[in-house]
Design an enzyme around this catalytic site. Structure first.
Site, PDB file in Angstrom:
ATOM      1  N   SER A  58       1.288  -7.148  -1.324  1.00 53.74           N
ATOM      2  CA  SER A  58       1.890  -8.221  -0.530  1.00 53.74           C
ATOM      3  C   SER A  58       1.028  -9.469  -0.465  1.00 53.74           C
ATOM      4  O   SER A  58       1.499 -10.524  -0.038  1.00 53.74           O
ATOM      5  CB  SER A  58       2.221  -7.732   0.887  1.00 53.74           C
ATOM      6  OG  SER A  58       1.067  -7.498   1.647  1.00 53.74           O
ATOM      7  N   SER A  59      -0.222  -9.402  -0.895  1.00 54.57           N
ATOM      8  CA  SER A  59      -1.015 -10.628  -1.014  1.00 54.57           C
ATOM      9  C   SER A  59      -0.458 -11.541  -2.108  1.00 54.57           C
ATOM     10  O   SER A  59      -0.809 -12.724  -2.172  1.00 54.57           O
ATOM     11  CB  SER A  59      -2.477 -10.285  -1.320  1.00 54.57           C
ATOM     12  OG  SER A  59      -2.575  -9.515  -2.505  1.00 54.57           O
TER      13      SER A  59
ATOM     14  N   THR B  33       0.821  -1.216   0.000  1.00 55.90           N
ATOM     15  CA  THR B  33       0.000   0.000   0.000  1.00 55.90           C
ATOM     16  C   THR B  33       0.849   1.258   0.000  1.00 55.90           C
ATOM     17  O   THR B  33       0.499   2.265  -0.626  1.00 55.90           O
ATOM     18  CB  THR B  33      -0.946   0.001   1.215  1.00 55.90           C
ATOM     19  OG1 THR B  33      -1.813  -1.132   1.123  1.00 55.90           O
ATOM     20  CG2 THR B  33      -1.775   1.268   1.263  1.00 55.90           C
TER      21      THR B  33
ATOM     22  N   THR C  11       1.179  -4.715   4.117  1.00 55.12           N
ATOM     23  CA  THR C  11       0.833  -5.197   5.453  1.00 55.12           C
ATOM     24  C   THR C  11       0.234  -6.597   5.467  1.00 55.12           C
ATOM     25  O   THR C  11       0.252  -7.264   6.499  1.00 55.12           O
ATOM     26  CB  THR C  11      -0.153  -4.233   6.143  1.00 55.12           C
ATOM     27  OG1 THR C  11      -1.328  -4.111   5.342  1.00 55.12           O
ATOM     28  CG2 THR C  11       0.480  -2.863   6.341  1.00 55.12           C
ATOM     29  N   ASP C  12      -0.293  -7.073   4.331  1.00 57.64           N
ATOM     30  CA  ASP C  12      -0.999  -8.356   4.341  1.00 57.64           C
ATOM     31  C   ASP C  12      -0.112  -9.519   4.755  1.00 57.64           C
ATOM     32  O   ASP C  12      -0.557 -10.413   5.479  1.00 57.64           O
ATOM     33  CB  ASP C  12      -1.595  -8.645   2.963  1.00 57.64           C
ATOM     34  CG  ASP C  12      -2.848  -7.840   2.677  1.00 57.64           C
ATOM     35  OD1 ASP C  12      -3.281  -7.091   3.572  1.00 57.64           O
ATOM     36  OD2 ASP C  12      -3.394  -7.956   1.561  1.00 57.64           O
TER      37      ASP C  12
END
Length: 368
Positions: free
Chosen positions: A62-63, A21, A95-96
């Protein structure tokens, strides 16, 4: 007790950009990472005495993180710290899956200089973006702390990599360790450290990371996560084994409980050489041998390893790190027979070491 240094000269900090993000912009239907590290850093008020140096490693939401990318990041951090003039490293990350990447690096981090992960909950360029403030804090931490391992700096708080998970989807304070105290806080240009995280002896850089960095083909071990729930049967666990999983994390209920059928499938998987770890879907607290009838008592008897207070994502990383280290151990075995007989036992012992919490049975079971 303090783990802070008092800089007397400018400190070089390498900033490794991986997307997320903090590097995301509007794409017409949603946000996606597309900005390089220089753009991310452009809006940051750099702390006095810090000289950031950007490395663009990759740029993904990051997913979409993979084990190969995480090993590339691990290698990049080791390369950055090979320069003795570097004071520390900051990793900007989505952050995921930040908790997984940070923990992998922590398991292999033997340098006293810090690696500090950060990111954002609001995208690049938005009026209320939290990215610049988080990067400022991460640079402060990277330039000043020592001997604390891999850390996460987010929303004015310093977390240890181990045990820290994403607990909020959108809030500005997304990370917490539900089972441990904070490591420190930031504010008013200060870094206040409250405790030193407990960490097992770090692993050396795995050969797979070096091979990937050299462009060599590497087949990484498959590690799957299976969740227990009402009406659950071991179909998916068995399917993971059939698909070639070399490690499985069973997300059990309560203190690490499933059913007798799961215990049977775990025993069968372990017999086939699959490394099985058991965590819980409960928010906080350890897994422990309390119940039979398919509970943790039976799962441990079947050959599973309990994960203490680590939850699914980080438990999977511990299993992956064990298997990567185990591959080198197999290669060093004197014979195939020796590897078949000794390596599984050594593998389980190594996993327990990385988890940092031995399998334990309470002195007294809770009252019925």
């Amino acid at each position: 007790m303090t783990y802070l240094t008092s800089p007397t000269a400018p400190r070089r900090v390498v900033v490794i950009s991986t997307g997320g993000t903090i590097a995301s912009r509007w794409q017409g239907a949603g946000y996606a990472a597309d900005a390089g590290g220089d753009e991310v850093l452009a809006g940051v008020a750099v702390p006095d005495g810090v000289i950031p140096e950007v490395v663009d490693l990759f740029n993904v939401n990051s997913s979409r993180m993979t084990s190969a990318r995480q090993l590339a990041l691990l290698h990049a951090v080791h390369e950055a710290l090979a320069d003795p003039e570097v004071a520390g490293v900051v990793v900007t990350h989505g952050t995921d899956t930040l908790e997984e990447s940070a923990f992998l690096l922590d398991l292999h981090h033997a340098d006293p200089r810090p690696v500090v992960f950060t990111g954002a909950q609001r995208p690049l360029g938005s009026a209320d973006s939290d990215g610049p403030g988080n990067v400022y804090d991460a640079l402060q931490v990277a330039a000043r702390v020592r001997d604390l391992g891999v850390l996460v700096a987010f929303d004015g708080i310093v977390h240890a990599a181990r045990g820290t998970v994403k607990t909020q989807t959108l809030a500005a304070h997304p990370f917490a360790d539900p089972s441990a105290r904070l490591v420190g806080r930031l504010g008013f240009h200060r870094v206040d450290i409250a405790r030193r995280p407990e960490r097992p002896r770090p692993l050396p850089l795995p050969s797979a990371a070096r091979a990937l960095a050299a462009g060599e083909p590497v087949e990484l071990p498959r590690v799957d996560i299976v969740t227990h729930h009402s009406d659950a049967d071991p179909l998916l666990l068995d399917a993971a084994v059939a698909a070639g999983a070399r490690g499985i994390v069973l997300v059990a209920t309560g203190t690490g409980n499933a059913t007798p059928q799961f215990a049977e499938s775990v025993a069968a998987a372990v017999t086939r050489g699959v490394l099985v770890a058991v965590t819980t879907r409960v928010y906080a607290g350890p897994v422990a041998e309390v119940y039979t009838g398919g509970g943790a008592v039976d799962l441990v008897a079947a050959g599973a390893v309990l994960t203490g207070t680590l939850r699914a994502g980080q438990a999977r990383i511990a299993v992956l790190a064990t298997l990567l280290a185990d591959a080198e151990g197999v290669a060093e075995a004197e014979s195939v027979a020796d590897a078949a007989g000794v390596v599984p036992e050594r593998r389980s012992a190594l996993l327990r070491h990385l988890l940092g919490a031995p399998e334990s049975r309470p002195e007294s079971a809770p009252a019925a």
